[in-house]
Design a protein around this motif. Structure first.
Motif, PDB file in Angstrom:
ATOM      1  N   LEU A   1       3.976  55.638  -5.399  1.00 40.32           N
ATOM      2  CA  LEU A   1       2.672  56.060  -4.752  1.00 40.32           C
ATOM      3  C   LEU A   1       1.701  56.135  -6.214  1.00 40.32           C
ATOM      4  CD1 LEU A   1       2.057  58.754  -2.142  1.00 40.32           C
ATOM      5  CD2 LEU A   1       0.438  58.354  -3.800  1.00 40.32           C
ATOM      6  N   ASP A   2       0.417  55.336  -5.766  1.00 44.27           N
ATOM      7  CA  ASP A   2      -0.410  55.500  -6.850  1.00 44.27           C
ATOM      8  C   ASP A   2      -1.594  56.525  -6.690  1.00 44.27           C
ATOM      9  OD1 ASP A   2      -2.876  54.808  -8.124  1.00 44.27           O
ATOM     10  OD2 ASP A   2      -2.451  52.639  -8.260  1.00 44.27           O
ATOM     11  N   SER A   3      -1.658  57.604  -7.480  1.00 46.65           N
ATOM     12  CA  SER A   3      -2.172  58.674  -7.369  1.00 46.65           C
ATOM     13  C   SER A   3      -3.948  58.323  -7.076  1.00 46.65           C
ATOM     14  CB  SER A   3      -2.269  59.928  -8.238  1.00 46.65           C
ATOM     15  OG  SER A   3      -2.254  59.304  -9.429  1.00 46.65           O
ATOM     16  N   GLY A   4      -4.132  57.258  -7.896  1.00 42.98           N
ATOM     17  CA  GLY A   4      -5.638  56.722  -8.310  1.00 42.98           C
ATOM     18  C   GLY A   4      -6.239  56.264  -6.861  1.00 42.98           C
ATOM     19  N   THR A   5      -5.384  55.418  -6.119  1.00 43.59           N
ATOM     20  CA  THR A   5      -5.906  54.922  -4.973  1.00 43.59           C
ATOM     21  C   THR A   5      -5.274  55.273  -3.674  1.00 43.59           C
ATOM     22  OG1 THR A   5      -3.995  53.220  -5.030  1.00 43.59           O
ATOM     23  CG2 THR A   5      -6.060  52.495  -6.284  1.00 43.59           C
ATOM     24  N   GLY A   6      -4.288  56.017  -3.945  1.00 47.41           N
ATOM     25  CA  GLY A   6      -3.434  56.410  -2.873  1.00 47.41           C
ATOM     26  C   GLY A   6      -2.493  55.596  -1.957  1.00 47.41           C
ATOM     27  N   GLU A   7      -2.630  54.571  -2.529  1.00 49.20           N
ATOM     28  CA  GLU A   7      -1.668  53.377  -2.080  1.00 49.20           C
ATOM     29  C   GLU A   7      -0.055  53.473  -2.229  1.00 49.20           C
ATOM     30  OE1 GLU A   7      -1.661  48.383  -2.076  1.00 49.20           O
ATOM     31  OE2 GLU A   7      -2.279  49.296  -4.138  1.00 49.20           O
ATOM     32  N   TRP A   8       0.710  53.260  -1.341  1.00 48.71           N
ATOM     33  CA  TRP A   8       2.040  53.342  -1.585  1.00 48.71           C
ATOM     34  C   TRP A   8       2.820  52.183  -1.298  1.00 48.71           C
ATOM     35  CZ3 TRP A   8       5.090  53.236   3.347  1.00 48.71           C
ATOM     36  CH2 TRP A   8       4.215  53.499   4.390  1.00 48.71           C
ATOM     37  N   LYS A   9       3.821  52.009  -1.941  1.00 51.70           N
ATOM     38  CA  LYS A   9       4.709  50.864  -1.823  1.00 51.70           C
ATOM     39  C   LYS A   9       6.216  51.065  -1.434  1.00 51.70           C
ATOM     40  CE  LYS A   9       2.146  46.893  -3.493  1.00 51.70           C
ATOM     41  NZ  LYS A   9       1.447  46.618  -4.743  1.00 51.70           N
ATOM     42  N   VAL A  10       6.818  50.292  -0.834  1.00 51.68           N
ATOM     43  CA  VAL A  10       8.206  50.649  -0.313  1.00 51.68           C
ATOM     44  C   VAL A  10       9.111  50.014  -1.646  1.00 51.68           C
ATOM     45  CG1 VAL A  10      10.238  50.133   1.039  1.00 51.68           C
ATOM     46  CG2 VAL A  10       7.943  50.892   2.082  1.00 51.68           C
ATOM     47  N   ARG A  11       9.872  51.069  -2.265  1.00 47.33           N
ATOM     48  CA  ARG A  11      10.524  50.342  -3.138  1.00 47.33           C
ATOM     49  C   ARG A  11      11.959  49.675  -2.569  1.00 47.33           C
ATOM     50  NH1 ARG A  11      12.927  53.914  -8.069  1.00 47.33           N
ATOM     51  NH2 ARG A  11      10.789  54.795  -8.170  1.00 47.33           N
ATOM     52  N   ARG A  12      12.352  50.809  -1.828  1.00 50.82           N
ATOM     53  CA  ARG A  12      13.743  50.322  -1.195  1.00 50.82           C
ATOM     54  C   ARG A  12      13.858  51.040   0.416  1.00 50.82           C
ATOM     55  NH1 ARG A  12      18.901  51.531  -4.253  1.00 50.82           N
ATOM     56  NH2 ARG A  12      20.051  50.479  -2.780  1.00 50.82           N
ATOM     57  N   MET A  13      14.469  50.314   1.192  1.00 42.29           N
ATOM     58  CA  MET A  13      14.608  50.852   2.525  1.00 42.29           C
ATOM     59  C   MET A  13      16.148  50.778   2.818  1.00 42.29           C
ATOM     60  SD  MET A  13      14.588  51.506   5.812  1.00 42.29           S
ATOM     61  CE  MET A  13      13.720  52.170   7.042  1.00 42.29           C
ATOM     62  N   VAL A  14      16.825  51.632   2.986  1.00 44.04           N
ATOM     63  CA  VAL A  14      18.423  51.440   3.566  1.00 44.04           C
ATOM     64  C   VAL A  14      18.232  52.069   5.059  1.00 44.04           C
ATOM     65  CG1 VAL A  14      20.515  52.610   3.133  1.00 44.04           C
ATOM     66  CG2 VAL A  14      19.384  51.561   1.150  1.00 44.04           C
ATOM     67  N   ALA A  15      18.998  51.470   5.711  1.00 48.65           N
ATOM     68  CA  ALA A  15      18.989  51.573   7.171  1.00 48.65           C
ATOM     69  C   ALA A  15      20.285  51.654   7.678  1.00 48.65           C
ATOM     70  CB  ALA A  15      18.230  50.780   8.212  1.00 48.65           C
ATOM     71  N   VAL A  16      21.116  52.786   7.885  1.00 50.88           N
ATOM     72  CA  VAL A  16      22.361  52.807   8.386  1.00 50.88           C
ATOM     73  C   VAL A  16      22.341  53.099   9.967  1.00 50.88           C
ATOM     74  CG1 VAL A  16      24.808  53.908   8.458  1.00 50.88           C
ATOM     75  CG2 VAL A  16      23.544  53.501   6.238  1.00 50.88           C
ATOM     76  N   ASP A  17      22.933  51.926  10.624  1.00 48.59           N
ATOM     77  CA  ASP A  17      22.746  52.226  12.114  1.00 48.59           C
ATOM     78  C   ASP A  17      24.056  52.265  12.878  1.00 48.59           C
ATOM     79  OD1 ASP A  17      19.748  50.780  11.748  1.00 48.59           O
ATOM     80  OD2 ASP A  17      20.131  51.920  13.805  1.00 48.59           O
TER      81      ASP A  17
END
Lengths: 790, 156
Positions: free
Chosen positions: A651-667
């Motif tokens: 998360l970029d504290s200057g802009t408030g933008e967030w990016k997903v670095r990883r997403m793990v899904a166990v179903d």
């Protein structure tokens, strides 16, 4: 007690392609060659084109409608108004929730985009020109644009068409035990509260909704091609609305370019086109523009939720209290089971074991498009899952515990199944900790927490968000679940031809889920007939058994079970025929996928194909010829898929933008019929969950103007923004489903929004941030950081 | 007005109103319904065709703008009766679900792998960023395009 298993080897060969094989999709051949047959591809001789005139105002009285200029335009065949429809008793129609909805407005318009008139012409461009020429004189009224306004004592009554309606309440409903919950809260060490708005969203499949209505003036036969997720239910509604004899109505739902709940309701355009075809004696086509789709059909969510969790200092949950207000728009027009007016929202107790819960819900009419379809979700399970997963995360922060540890202390344990939830569900099977452990292993949870501590020391923001969701899908047992009285069973009809090939007919209808392959694989598993030798027919009410359609992840739990059961019926008959051929008694035969042999003498054997041929050429005396059957499956219980998702964001504290670095899904969706297709379903759901948490929402200004009426204002993620997902699986079969499957179409949309939001909140938890409403836009994040600055 | 468009290698002369969109001419005059309509505003890309080899969105192009030019649609992807490698790859890699965005995705993918025979994941995602998909989360579309590039590379 439930058992979680790892993959076990398929019992069929890849050539047969039963359960567990990644059979490449049978339906793909037409799609990859541009030979799909979608609604707008249908062209009939003498076909006319319809365009709807829609209200520019959210709330207004109609003084007059002048159609003369439109009627005078060369090429315009007719202009239809509500007044004309009223002459046929068609100005209003029932909704799938038992409310009524205007087909074409006669008295008032109640939302921007409401259908007011229809222009029918020989050419679609001319029909649009004609629609521009219809002059409607409106008297504007104050608009109610959120449910809180609608509940104010002096609020104007939106539904003054309903007799004796004195408020704007569409429904009130509750579940659980208020007294027991109050006791739980009285003994709690802490009460953790969250108030959040799950914003209005739109499923927006890339194909919009449409119809080609073809009513024969000679025979009265109505053939209605329609973008329908539930063709049989729609046929019955048409019979009720239009008064047409049901045997004269044939609904054909051709290839459907995505549904996600958008194509469950019956829309006014369908009814107007059908009425116009009946009167004009020619086929009438109506296809929405994207703007029409976004402003008038099938919104989702728009829930204002307050949740309170009673916990002990040691981290045990004692009880849950939820109060929810839903914005239903001007008509309660989504499909909800009759007995559960807020859908299955009371699954909100989640994956956790505690004795008490109380849920109160209220639906409110507003001057917005009819809302509340279950967008890739089983009757409001998405909102429920979001709320509980946000609450447990915040509870962990308040107690100074790790959110994963807090969940583990409260999970329902494998030996507690079947588990009776405090709001009345009976969970069939689950193993929640195994799934969470797998997700934590895959993502490297401990290392990430260590990194987070270092990052915070360096002034860098990163967050780790978990969601350990439980769904309730597969509606449903007929004693409890019905739509307008239609019980929610489903069906399958199977016929094996003399040469051993088969045709399977279903009451459900794919919109991309791969039914033509998956259901053929069930037949392959049960009968040993190769999946590629099975033709699956669906979406044509004249040629398929009755069923309630595809939504709420119900196709595999209901029609999948029906397919299994009908295959087994045929196998029983096949055994009798095989015994006749082998001159043995049926009890002495053994079944090995695809063939019977006499016990002890494997050389004395007949294949299912040989049996099928004999069913038409040499069947036993006294037996009916043929090899076919039908099964209507009434599920004994719902199924309860679950999973654990973990998201890491920077998360970029200057802009408030967030990016997903990883997403793990166990179903865990129980037994996986076609693992490749299951993974594809999960990918899609994870992307839609990301969309809702990150960008997708529809808002309105104070006058009720819809902001978000095209894909430049309503943002759908592209390949560039969409995260790259990593999948894991556990398999905990459903104990009551014939093949142990649970349904998977919606798990990821249900489970993932909370994981994304929890990750953003986790990045900011140390400065005291506990909530940011979805979509978690950069300006909201930036504001939250600012609000919590020391 | 009368215009002539070469579509999938065949010249077609049609009489159209100047306001008629290219996508409507392809779909309703020439019967090529593999090209779809999704948003009307150049946002979703399901109407993408190749105009003189370049992907364009045919819902916001007048047919008259294509006069004298060459259009390729999904119906023209097959080569000598065989599936184009990108078509085979979309089936093999489960790169489609409802199929509505698929023709456009394959056309864009086919241009990418011609121009860049060894595209990275980012190259592929950037190339298809003008085309929306609601079903797949793009994961298997990216895989399919990559597989098609590998197939072409292996066969040449």
């Amino acid at each position: 007690m439930t058992t979680t298993q790892h993959h076990h080897a398929p019992i069929t060969t890849p050539e047969v392609g039963g359960i567990g094989h990644n059979v490449r999709r049978i339906e793909d051949d037409r799609f990859i060659q541009g030979a799909g047959n979608y609604l707008d591809d249908i062209v009939l001789p003498r076909m006319l084109h319809m365009v709807l005139v829609r209200s520019p105002l959210a709330h207004a009285t109609i003084n007059s409608i002048d159609t003369s200029a439109a009627e005078a335009l060369d090429g315009v065949v007719a202009v239809v108004t509500g007044e004309m429809l009223a002459g046929y008793n068609l100005a209003w129609m029932p909704t799938l929730s038992g409310d009524t909805q205007a087909v074409l407005a006669t008295d008032k318009v109640r939302f921007q985009g409401q259908e007011v008139a229809a222009v029918i012409a020989t050419d679609p461009y001319v029909a649009r020109d004609g629609a521009e020429l219809v002059m409607v004189d409106y008297e504007p009224l104050d608009a109610i644009v959120n449910p809180m306004q609608g509940l104010e004592p002096d609020a104007p009554i939106i539904r003054d068409d309903l007799e004796d309606k004195a408020d704007n309440v569409a429904y009130e409903w509750e579940a659980g035990d208020a007294g027991a919950t109050a006791e739980a809260f009285a003994t709690a060490d802490r009460v953790v509260t969250i108030e959040t708005h799950y914003p209005r969203s739109h499923p927006s499949p890339l194909e919009t909704c449409g119809v080609v209505a073809d009513v024969s003036p000679v025979t009265g036969q109505a053939t209605i091609y329609m973008t329908s997720q539930a063709p049989h239910a729609h046929r019955t509604v048409f019979a009720l609305v239009a008064g047409l004899p049901e045997h004269n109505i044939r609904i054909i739902s051709p290839d459907v370019g995505g549904g996600f709940g958008n194509k469950v309701p019956v829309y006014p355009g369908y009814v107007v086109a059908t009425a116009a075809s009946l009167v004009l004696g020619a086929p009438v086509k109506w296809v929405e523009t994207r703007t029409e789709n976004l402003i008038s059909t099938g919104f989702a969510r728009d829930y204002y939720m307050k949740g309170e969790l009673a916990v002990t200092a040691e981290g045990k949950i004692l009880g849950l209290r939820v109060d929810m207000v839903s914005d239903q728009g001007a008509f309660y027009a989504d499909a909800q089971p009759t007995k559960t007016r807020a859908g299955l929202f009371h699954i909100v107790t989640g994956s956790y074991d505690y004795p008490a819960a109380h849920v109160t819900t209220k639906g409110v009419y507003t001057n917005k498009a009819p809302g509340g379809v279950a967008y890739r979700c089983s009757f409001r399970v998405t909102e429920a899952s979001f709320l509980i997963e946000r609450l447990v995360q915040n509870a962990a922060y308040e107690l100074g515990m790790d959110p994963a540890e807090f969940r583990k202390r409260n999970f329902i344990q494998p030996d507690q199944f079947p588990y009776h939830s405090p709001t009345g569900f009976v969970y069939d099977s689950g193993d929640y900790e195994t799934a969470l452990d797998m997700a934590m292993d895959m993502i490297g949870y401990e290392k990430l927490r260590a990194e987070q501590a270092r990052a915070r020391a360096e002034g860098r923001l990163m967050g780790i968000g978990i969601a350990s969701f439980t769904e309730v899908v597969g509606a449903g047992p007929s004693g409890e679940y019905d739509i307008l009285g239609l019980k929610m069973f489903d069906s399958a009809e199977l016929r094996v031809h003399p040469t051993g090939k088969a045709i399977l007919k279903l009451g459900v209808k794919t919109q991309g889920q791969g039914h033509e392959t998956t259901f053929a694989q069930i037949v392959a598993e049960e009968l040993g007939i190769p999946a590629t030798d099975v033709k699956v027919v669906h979406g044509d009410t004249d040629n398929t058994p009755y069923g309630l359609g595809t939504y709420a992840s119900r196709s595999t739990p209901t029609a999948g079970a029906a397919t299994s059961m009908v295959s087994r019926k045929l196998r029983s008959k096949a055994r009798e025929i095989a015994a006749h051929l082998l001159e043995a008694s049926p009890e002495d035969l053994e079944w090995e996928v695809g063939a019977f042999h006499v016990r002890g003498s494997p050389e004395s054997s007949v294949t299912i194909q040989e049996v099928a041929f004999a069913a038409y050429t040499n069947h036993p005396p006294g037996m009916e010829a043929g090899l076919e059957g039908v099964h209507y499956y009434d599920p004994p219980n719902m199924t309860y898929p679950f999973g654990s998702y973990i998201v890491v964001v920077d998360l970029d504290s200057g802009t408030g933008e967030w990016k997903v670095r990883r997403m793990v899904a166990v179903d865990d969706c129980g037994v996986r019929i076609n693992p490749m297709i299951v993974d594809g379903q999960i990918h899609g759901g994870l992307a839609e969950g990301f969309a809702m948490s990150n960008m997708q929402w529809i808002t309105f200004d104070e006058a009720g103007n819809c902001i978000g009426s095209n894909f430049m204002d309503y943002l759908v993620p592209t390949a560039w923004e969409t995260p790259r997902f990593e999948l894991g699986e556990t398999v905990t079969p459903s104990p009551h489903h014939p093949i142990g499957a649970k349904g998977v179409g919606e798990s990821a949309t249900v489970g993932s929004p909370a994981a994304y939001v929890n990750a953003v909140i986790d990045a900011l938890a140390h400065i005291g941030v506990r909530n940011i409403d979805m979509p978690v836009l950069p300006d909201r994040v930036w504001q939250a950081i600012r609000d919590h600055a020391e | 007005m009368e215009i002539t468009i070469s579509v999938n290698g065949t010249d077609n002369t049609v009489d159209v109103e100047p306001r008629m969109l290219l996508v409507d001419v392809l779909r309703t005059r020439l019967g090529l319904t593999g090209t779809h309509i999704g948003c009307d505003t150049t946002s979703c890309g399901v109407c993408t065709v190749l105009l003189d080899g370049t992907p364009v969105k045919s819902c916001t192009l007048f047919a008259v703008q294509a006069d004298g030019r060459a259009v390729k649609t999904v119906e023209g992807l097959k080569q000598n009766g065989d599936l184009h490698p990108i078509q085979a790859a979309f089936k093999e890699a489960h790169g489609l679900q409802c199929g509505y965005c698929t023709p456009a995705m394959m056309l864009v993918g086919s241009v990418l792998i011609e121009e860049n025979p060894d595209p990275s994941e980012d190259d592929i995602r950037w190339a298809i960023s003008g085309n929306l998909c609601r079903c797949t989360g793009y994961i298997n579309i990216v895989k399919a395009i990559r597989l098609a590039a590998e197939t072409v590379a292996a066969s040449s």
